[in-house]
Design an enzyme around this catalytic site. Structure first.
Site, PDB file in Angstrom:
ATOM      1  N   GLU A 102       0.634 -21.214 -26.885  1.00 28.84           N
ATOM      2  CA  GLU A 102       1.479 -21.886 -27.248  1.00 28.84           C
ATOM      3  C   GLU A 102       1.999 -23.026 -26.290  1.00 28.84           C
ATOM      4  O   GLU A 102       3.069 -23.831 -26.846  1.00 28.84           O
ATOM      5  CB  GLU A 102       2.083 -19.977 -27.211  1.00 28.84           C
ATOM      6  CG  GLU A 102       2.366 -19.469 -27.681  1.00 28.84           C
ATOM      7  CD  GLU A 102       0.805 -17.799 -27.928  1.00 28.84           C
ATOM      8  OE1 GLU A 102      -0.086 -18.874 -26.565  1.00 28.84           O
ATOM      9  OE2 GLU A 102       0.830 -17.314 -28.434  1.00 28.84           O
ATOM     10  N   GLY A 149       3.801 -13.401 -14.745  1.00 29.68           N
ATOM     11  CA  GLY A 149       4.271 -13.914 -15.062  1.00 29.68           C
ATOM     12  C   GLY A 149       5.515 -12.825 -14.791  1.00 29.68           C
ATOM     13  O   GLY A 149       7.142 -13.453 -14.969  1.00 29.68           O
ATOM     14  N   ARG A 150       5.888 -11.724 -15.185  1.00 30.11           N
ATOM     15  CA  ARG A 150       7.055 -10.814 -15.529  1.00 30.11           C
ATOM     16  C   ARG A 150       7.781 -10.390 -14.943  1.00 30.11           C
ATOM     17  O   ARG A 150       8.990 -10.229 -14.535  1.00 30.11           O
ATOM     18  CB  ARG A 150       6.752  -9.685 -16.554  1.00 30.11           C
ATOM     19  CG  ARG A 150       5.060  -8.693 -15.334  1.00 30.11           C
ATOM     20  CD  ARG A 150       4.364  -8.218 -16.227  1.00 30.11           C
ATOM     21  NE  ARG A 150       3.996  -7.035 -15.791  1.00 30.11           N
ATOM     22  CZ  ARG A 150       2.734  -7.459 -16.106  1.00 30.11           C
ATOM     23  NH1 ARG A 150       1.936  -9.028 -16.271  1.00 30.11           N
ATOM     24  NH2 ARG A 150       1.733  -6.696 -15.683  1.00 30.11           N
ATOM     25  N   GLU A 170       4.386  -4.525 -20.671  1.00 30.74           N
ATOM     26  CA  GLU A 170       2.967  -4.493 -20.323  1.00 30.74           C
ATOM     27  C   GLU A 170       2.703  -4.714 -18.650  1.00 30.74           C
ATOM     28  O   GLU A 170       1.117  -4.605 -18.292  1.00 30.74           O
ATOM     29  CB  GLU A 170       3.820  -6.546 -19.935  1.00 30.74           C
ATOM     30  CG  GLU A 170       2.393  -7.540 -19.888  1.00 30.74           C
ATOM     31  CD  GLU A 170       2.133  -9.108 -20.222  1.00 30.74           C
ATOM     32  OE1 GLU A 170       3.066  -9.096 -18.994  1.00 30.74           O
ATOM     33  OE2 GLU A 170       1.701  -9.474 -20.996  1.00 30.74           O
TER      34      GLU A 170
HETATM   35  O1  LIG Z   1       2.774 -18.685 -17.712  1.00 28.18           O
HETATM   36  P1  LIG Z   1       1.917 -18.491 -18.325  1.00 28.18           P
HETATM   37  O2  LIG Z   1       0.330 -18.455 -18.290  1.00 28.18           O
HETATM   38  O3  LIG Z   1       1.717 -19.740 -19.533  1.00 28.18           O
HETATM   39  O4  LIG Z   1       2.090 -16.955 -19.447  1.00 28.18           O
HETATM   40  C1  LIG Z   1       2.776 -16.746 -20.013  1.00 28.18           C
HETATM   41  C2  LIG Z   1       2.098 -15.228 -21.177  1.00 28.18           C
HETATM   42  O5  LIG Z   1       0.926 -14.925 -21.262  1.00 28.18           O
HETATM   43  C3  LIG Z   1      -0.220 -14.060 -21.022  1.00 28.18           C
HETATM   44  O6  LIG Z   1      -0.689 -14.038 -21.998  1.00 28.18           O
HETATM   45  C4  LIG Z   1       0.619 -12.941 -20.554  1.00 28.18           C
HETATM   46  O7  LIG Z   1       0.361 -12.173 -21.474  1.00 28.18           O
HETATM   47  C5  LIG Z   1       2.068 -12.561 -19.790  1.00 28.18           C
HETATM   48  O8  LIG Z   1       1.927 -11.889 -18.524  1.00 28.18           O
HETATM   49  C6  LIG Z   1       2.472 -14.073 -19.693  1.00 28.18           C
HETATM   50  O9  LIG Z   1       3.902 -14.196 -18.940  1.00 28.18           O
END
Ligand SMILES: O=P(O)(O)OC[C@H]1O[C@H](O)[C@H](O)[C@@H](O)[C@@H]1O
Length: 526
Positions: free
Chosen positions: A218, A269-270, A356
């Site tokens: 995305e 990430g979270r 998550e």
């Molecule tokens: O920061 P990124 O590597 O793009 O990840 C973005 C997000 O996508 C993943 O699918 C995880 O589910 C998330 O925990 C994460 O924050």
């Protein structure tokens, strides 16, 4: 010596199940209820308080929870975590987000560097960059100042930073620290990027590509979308875009960016709002000093979370009461209800943080577990929620524990007295009324109008929402989720459950499908 045991192997958990449950409606009625409000409260950092008078706990239940906290070695496990143990067992990683805002224990070295120094260095680099942007030393091709910052990212690279930005936007405008407007592009739906690009002055916008992994479909799609828009305006994308990523990601050290700031694999990430992921956008929008104050608030709350006495550790207490509600009382969900418009996206952030992290069915060793784990989290700011889903909360067949957040003062301090009270007073009156209505209920012979009560809630109260109280609030929930993961003996720091859908979506786009997936692909015209 740390024992990583499943919850149902702990004798204190069996004991907890034998303690007489509290009749909350009865306990919260009359003078007894009034006394509970003063008694069941604990100080958080930065002048916040966590009040749990309207939770279904009494001294006996709290005593049993304290034994559970001790037997589950929650304080010791947190100590392990901040001293650099491999707590993320699934991915075999350290868990270091607390280190972005303070040093709770020993120095932690990984990848040949002292990690605290690494995070501080990134904060300094971001501060320096932001100051130069604000001074116009870093500007667009025509030498004009950037006025807007746009974060491109999804999940943890969007929700936390966006919720934090919205939480402080009006505070910054009121206090004169507001520097740049921020906007966010997250969804791969082209309507998201198009709408944001259509609402900003692209020539004066600085984009931050945020992806820890540097591989999220995305986010990379939205990057290309934005680069295309910049080129169409005759602008050089590399002069309008910076990156925040881990040093090992494919987008690190790329010529596509004006500059790049780093976090690492030890920050989920979270849990990344206090790393460069939140630091870049918040420092650009409000100035590095505001971001530093936010970190101070989080650090102060982290320090409190090291407290061994359950009744003095708000995050641990909140976590244990949540476990009691989930595993002993059997409640399946929890609502987050901030009575503050600035926290409009905070429930969305907590949805990811909590679900998550703790939506797991195997323990930290990958073995099945025989008890329920993380609840379903949802929420909306009050009073809007009252006019939407509170009907079910008051009279539905499920009991939903509630987490209120409220502040005595508004952020903008612009208010009008209408019919004898200000809007802020009306807001606060509503949260007080709801707590008591949920707990005590109200009998009525007409069952359609009867309120059974016994619906538990807690409230976090502060004077106002500012960078420090926001930092403390964020760290409280991060630490609560961590403690619950410890109790359930699960790994709260990986997210394998999001992989399958990603893999299948790739197969659909490559037209390598069969069965039902092929039929859905046809239905959706892919
Ligand atoms: O920061 P990124 O590597 O793009 O990840 C973005 C997000 O996508 C993943 O699918 C995880 O589910 C998330 O925990 C994460 O924050």
């Amino acid at each position: 010596m740390i024992n990583w045991k499943n919850l149902n192997e702990l004798s204190s958990y069996q004991e907890l199940g034998k303690v007489k449950p509290l009749d909350l409606a009865e306990a919260m009625t009359g003078q007894k209820g009034a006394d509970r409000v003063g008694k069941y409260t604990v100080d958080m950092a930065e002048g916040l308080t966590y009040n749990y008078a309207a939770k279904a706990v009494d001294d006996d239940i709290l005593g049993a929870l304290a034994k559970l906290a001790e037997e589950a070695q929650l304080a010791e496990k947190f100590e392990e975590l901040y001293n650099g143990a491999v707590v993320n067992t699934g991915e075999k990683r350290l868990v270091l987000h607390q280190l972005t805002r303070g040093q709770l224990g020993n120095a932690v070295e990984a990848d040949g560097t002292d990690k605290r120094s690494f995070y501080i260095e990134q904060q300094k680099r971001i501060a320096d960059f932001a100051n130069k942007v604000h001074a116009g030393e870093i500007a667009n091709a025509k030498g004009e100042k950037f006025t807007t910052v746009v974060q491109i990212g999804i999940g943890g690279s969007d929700l936390g930073p966006r919720a934090m930005y919205l939480a402080l936007e009006n505070w910054a405008k009121k206090t004169g620290t507001f520097k740049m407007n921020a906007a966010f592009i997250s969804n791969v739906d082209p309507d998201d990027a198009s709408a944001v690009l259509g609402s900003i002055d692209v020539a004066h916008s600085l984009f931050i590509l945020v992806s820890k992994s540097g591989t999220t479909l995305e986010t990379l799609t939205n990057q290309a979308f934005v680069m295309d828009a910049l080129k169409k305006e005759g602008l050089d994308p590399a002069k309008h875009m910076i990156a925040v990523t881990s040093e090992t990601s494919p987008i690190a050290h790329s010529a596509d960016f004006l500059d790049a700031f780093y976090m690492d694999d030890y920050i989920g990430g979270r849990y990344s709002s206090t790393s460069a992921v939140g630091g870049a956008v918040l420092s650009l929008a409000f100035g590095p000093e505001v971001f530093a104050a936010f970190l101070d608030g989080a650090a102060a709350e982290d320090k409190l979370s090291t407290e061994k006495d359950l009744l003095k550790n708000p995050a641990m207490l909140d976590a244990l009461i949540g476990v009691y509600e989930r595993n002993i009382l059997g409640f399946p969900s929890t609502a987050i209800l901030p009575y503050s418009q600035a926290l409009s996206r905070f429930p969305a952030h907590l949805q990811q943080l909590d679900m998550e992290s703790n939506g797991k069915s195997v323990n930290r060793f990958g073995e099945p577990i025989g008890y329920v784990t993380g609840p379903i989290i949802f929420g909306e700011p009050g009073t809007n929620g009252q006019h939407s889903f509170y009907q079910l909360l008051h009279q539905g067949t499920d009991i939903v524990p509630l987490q209120f957040v409220g502040f005595r003062k508004s952020q903008i301090q612009n208010d009008v007295d209408i019919q004898g009270s200000t809007s802020q007073q009306k807001l606060c009156a509503n949260v007080a009324a709801q707590i008591v209505a949920f707990a005590c209920g109200k009998e009525n012979a007409d069952l359609n109008k009867n309120f059974k009560g016994g619906r538990p809630s807690s409230i976090i109260i502060g004077d106002d929402l500012n960078p420090k109280t926001l930092g403390a609030l964020l760290a409280h929930f991060e630490n609560k989720v961590m403690f619950q993961g410890f109790v359930w003996n699960i790994n709260s720091f990986d997210q394998e459950g999001v992989q399958l859908g990603k893999t299948l979506a790739k197969a659909v786009l490559a037209h390598e499908t069969e069965g039902a997936l092929t039929e859905y692909s046809k239905l959706l015209n892919i």
